[in-house]
Design a protein around this motif. Structure first.
Motif, PDB file in Angstrom:
ATOM      1  N   ASP A   1       0.825  -1.199  -0.011  1.00 45.96           N
ATOM      2  CA  ASP A   1      -0.002  -0.112  -0.045  1.00 45.96           C
ATOM      3  C   ASP A   1       0.884   1.169  -0.051  1.00 45.96           C
ATOM      4  O   ASP A   1       1.933   1.273   0.456  1.00 45.96           O
ATOM      5  CB  ASP A   1      -0.937   0.040   1.362  1.00 45.96           C
ATOM      6  CG  ASP A   1      -1.950   1.013   1.013  1.00 45.96           C
ATOM      7  OD1 ASP A   1      -2.180   1.724   0.158  1.00 45.96           O
ATOM      8  OD2 ASP A   1      -2.941   0.988   2.046  1.00 45.96           O
TER       9      ASP A   1
ATOM     10  N   HIS B   1      -3.961   2.223  -4.018  1.00 47.09           N
ATOM     11  CA  HIS B   1      -4.959   1.566  -4.123  1.00 47.09           C
ATOM     12  C   HIS B   1      -6.143   2.420  -4.779  1.00 47.09           C
ATOM     13  O   HIS B   1      -7.079   1.997  -5.332  1.00 47.09           O
ATOM     14  CB  HIS B   1      -5.491   0.651  -3.094  1.00 47.09           C
ATOM     15  CG  HIS B   1      -4.493  -0.757  -3.053  1.00 47.09           C
ATOM     16  ND1 HIS B   1      -4.743  -1.954  -3.285  1.00 47.09           N
ATOM     17  CD2 HIS B   1      -3.317  -0.851  -2.229  1.00 47.09           C
ATOM     18  CE1 HIS B   1      -3.820  -2.735  -3.030  1.00 47.09           C
ATOM     19  NE2 HIS B   1      -2.896  -2.082  -2.597  1.00 47.09           N
ATOM     20  N   ARG B   2      -6.103   3.520  -4.286  1.00 53.31           N
ATOM     21  CA  ARG B   2      -7.263   4.416  -4.804  1.00 53.31           C
ATOM     22  C   ARG B   2      -6.962   4.872  -6.111  1.00 53.31           C
ATOM     23  O   ARG B   2      -7.800   4.857  -7.076  1.00 53.31           O
ATOM     24  CB  ARG B   2      -6.945   5.747  -3.978  1.00 53.31           C
ATOM     25  CG  ARG B   2      -7.326   5.740  -2.321  1.00 53.31           C
ATOM     26  CD  ARG B   2      -7.834   6.925  -1.874  1.00 53.31           C
ATOM     27  NE  ARG B   2      -8.388   6.809  -0.429  1.00 53.31           N
ATOM     28  CZ  ARG B   2      -7.563   6.797   0.930  1.00 53.31           C
ATOM     29  NH1 ARG B   2      -6.487   6.806   0.642  1.00 53.31           N
ATOM     30  NH2 ARG B   2      -8.159   6.598   1.688  1.00 53.31           N
TER      31      ARG B   2
ATOM     32  N   ALA C   1      -5.501   2.692  -8.274  1.00 48.74           N
ATOM     33  CA  ALA C   1      -5.953   1.566  -9.048  1.00 48.74           C
ATOM     34  C   ALA C   1      -7.434   1.472  -9.210  1.00 48.74           C
ATOM     35  O   ALA C   1      -7.793   1.129 -10.228  1.00 48.74           O
ATOM     36  CB  ALA C   1      -5.692   0.233  -8.364  1.00 48.74           C
ATOM     37  N   GLY C   2      -8.315   1.899  -8.307  1.00 48.81           N
ATOM     38  CA  GLY C   2      -9.852   1.974  -8.298  1.00 48.81           C
ATOM     39  C   GLY C   2     -10.029   3.148  -9.322  1.00 48.81           C
ATOM     40  O   GLY C   2     -11.045   2.846 -10.163  1.00 48.81           O
TER      41      GLY C   2
ATOM     42  N   ARG D   1      -6.773  -2.182   2.117  1.00 45.50           N
ATOM     43  CA  ARG D   1      -6.462  -1.799   0.519  1.00 45.50           C
ATOM     44  C   ARG D   1      -7.696  -2.037  -0.093  1.00 45.50           C
ATOM     45  O   ARG D   1      -7.860  -1.232  -1.184  1.00 45.50           O
ATOM     46  CB  ARG D   1      -5.517  -2.879   0.182  1.00 45.50           C
ATOM     47  CG  ARG D   1      -4.162  -2.565   1.119  1.00 45.50           C
ATOM     48  CD  ARG D   1      -3.095  -3.459   0.665  1.00 45.50           C
ATOM     49  NE  ARG D   1      -3.390  -4.907   1.382  1.00 45.50           N
ATOM     50  CZ  ARG D   1      -3.129  -5.085   2.591  1.00 45.50           C
ATOM     51  NH1 ARG D   1      -2.948  -4.031   3.570  1.00 45.50           N
ATOM     52  NH2 ARG D   1      -3.213  -6.374   2.859  1.00 45.50           N
TER      53      ARG D   1
ATOM     54  N   ARG E   1      -9.463   0.978  -2.660  1.00 45.25           N
ATOM     55  CA  ARG E   1      -9.747   0.701  -4.115  1.00 45.25           C
ATOM     56  C   ARG E   1     -11.132   1.169  -4.317  1.00 45.25           C
ATOM     57  O   ARG E   1     -11.481   1.757  -5.357  1.00 45.25           O
ATOM     58  CB  ARG E   1      -9.483  -0.708  -4.686  1.00 45.25           C
ATOM     59  CG  ARG E   1      -8.010  -1.014  -4.919  1.00 45.25           C
ATOM     60  CD  ARG E   1      -7.692  -2.366  -5.528  1.00 45.25           C
ATOM     61  NE  ARG E   1      -8.511  -3.509  -5.138  1.00 45.25           N
ATOM     62  CZ  ARG E   1      -7.920  -4.273  -3.960  1.00 45.25           C
ATOM     63  NH1 ARG E   1      -7.119  -4.096  -3.535  1.00 45.25           N
ATOM     64  NH2 ARG E   1      -8.568  -5.355  -3.562  1.00 45.25           N
TER      65      ARG E   1
ATOM     66  N   SER F   1     -13.729  -7.159  -6.132  1.00 47.95           N
ATOM     67  CA  SER F   1     -12.498  -6.855  -5.598  1.00 47.95           C
ATOM     68  C   SER F   1     -11.136  -7.812  -5.381  1.00 47.95           C
ATOM     69  O   SER F   1     -10.218  -7.490  -5.312  1.00 47.95           O
ATOM     70  CB  SER F   1     -12.799  -6.685  -4.087  1.00 47.95           C
ATOM     71  OG  SER F   1     -13.028  -7.973  -3.279  1.00 47.95           O
TER      72      SER F   1
ATOM     73  N   PHE G   1      -9.362  -8.055  -9.536  1.00 52.42           N
ATOM     74  CA  PHE G   1      -8.098  -7.336  -9.291  1.00 52.42           C
ATOM     75  C   PHE G   1      -6.971  -8.289  -8.871  1.00 52.42           C
ATOM     76  O   PHE G   1      -7.553  -9.064  -8.284  1.00 52.42           O
ATOM     77  CB  PHE G   1      -8.285  -6.232  -8.077  1.00 52.42           C
ATOM     78  CG  PHE G   1      -7.207  -5.746  -7.720  1.00 52.42           C
ATOM     79  CD1 PHE G   1      -6.733  -4.491  -8.079  1.00 52.42           C
ATOM     80  CD2 PHE G   1      -6.423  -6.182  -6.494  1.00 52.42           C
ATOM     81  CE1 PHE G   1      -5.602  -3.768  -7.693  1.00 52.42           C
ATOM     82  CE2 PHE G   1      -5.329  -5.522  -5.967  1.00 52.42           C
ATOM     83  CZ  PHE G   1      -4.827  -4.132  -6.665  1.00 52.42           C
TER      84      PHE G   1
END
Length: 345
Positions: free
Chosen positions: A158, A172-173, A175-176, A203, A207, A257, A285
């Motif tokens: 992370d 991860h934000r 990635a989302g 995590r 995302r 997820s 993911f």
């Protein structure tokens, strides 16, 4: 891959004297309490233990001549062995450490903060040469132990937060957001989300936050959502997908997820005769190569798992060899989106 330019200040290990001063009790009495030896009143014992916990002090189990030294162990603390993500991280760690004289020792927390405290306490009491630990979120006592250990600590997986010492991971934000943008650009508008319950899976939560933020900017929102507890697998993915389609039948995209439950979703869609990605698109993911034999390659995000393990082990090896903390100890890797065959392009 980018590097943070912040360099943390040097830290020294806590001693009995620190606990003595914090508790107002002599070092000899502190030693008796922490070794559970001798006749000490319950009030004094509670005072010493409370001070030790507040400071993050961990007794040293290495006796005699070795008491001032470190052993050649590296504590590696992860949340799960059943999650297929972490074996690749471990492979990366082992591949680097095997030629250094350092030996990784594994601890598993099962995503439980109290268990993480217990594992840390036991591992740090053997005075390892470093700690590699998953995640940036820890309880107060866990943070105190890590901050006071006097050894390199690398938090992995992370990059959305401030580490205690060193850090290797992805945002991860981000990635989302990347996945949401790809879904919106492909023309999908009615999106269902399925994933783990998030209070302890930070995590996955990040995302999802990035995902919903990017959808909102595109003028959309998640039309249906479902959360589960326990391990992920094909049967869980099929069960959740069937339930989601029954509740929200007009969805045109399913975002999961993890790849494992996404694979179950793909099988459920195929059995129902729903064409993917034309009628309903689908994404997961992690980029698990295990799933490459499915009828369609699932759209996913490569989370750089092995690379994270390698980079974390390199930091530990370098610092254990005497190198000082540096900007190179904070590494942010870029997740890679793979549209597979379940996302229109």
């Amino acid at each position: 891959m980018t590097q943070d330019t912040h360099v943390p200040p040097p830290r020294r290990p806590l001693t009995l004297r620190d606990v003595s001063e914090a508790s107002g009790v002599s070092e000899m009495t502190v030693s008796r309490v922490l070794r559970n030896r001798g006749d000490v009143s319950s009030a004094t014992r509670e005072k010493v233990l409370a001070a030790a916990k507040r400071l993050g002090y961990v007794p040293n189990k290495i006796a005699g001549a070795l008491a001032s030294q470190r052993v050649n162990l590296v504590a590696v603390i992860i949340p799960s062995l059943s999650n297929l993500v972490f074996p690749e991280v471990m492979d990366g760690i082992v591949s680097v450490l095997e030629d250094t004289g350092l030996q990784p020792v594994l601890g598993v927390t099962h995503y439980r903060p109290d268990r993480e405290e217990q594992v840390l306490y036991e591992m740090l009491s053997w005075r390892p040469s470093g700690v590699i630990i998953a995640g940036l979120e820890h309880t107060g006592p866990s943070r105190a132990m890590l901050q006071s250990a006097g050894i390199p600590v690398v938090e992995i997986m992370d990059a959305d937060g401030e580490p205690i010492d060193a850090m290797v991971g992805i945002s991860h934000r981000r990635a989302g957001r990347m996945m949401a943008q790809a879904i919106a650009d492909a023309g999908y508008r009615r999106i269902g989300f399925m994933g783990t319950k998030m209070p302890l899976d930070h995590r996955a939560r990040k995302r999802f936050e990035g995902f919903t933020e990017a959808l909102a900017k595109a003028g959309m929102e998640v039309a249906g959502r479902s959360f589960y507890e326990g391990g992920s697998g094909l049967s869980k993915g099929r069960e959740m997908t069937a339930d989601m389609l029954n509740k929200v039948p007009d969805l045109d995209f399913l975002y999961y997820s993890s790849d494992m439950i996404a694979a179950g979703g793909l099988l459920e869609l195929a059995e129902r005769g729903i064409e993917t990605p034309g009628e309903i698109g689908l994404a997961g993911f992690n980029g698990l190569p295990l799933l490459n034999g499915l009828p369609r390659r699932i759209a996913t995000m490569d989370a750089c798992r092995r690379e994270i393990g390698e980079a974390a082990a390199q930091i530990i090896a370098r610092r254990a060899g005497g190198a000082p903390a540096s900007a190179e100890d904070r590494v942010v890797m870029t997740p890679k989106l793979d549209p597979g065959e379940t996302l229109l392009r």
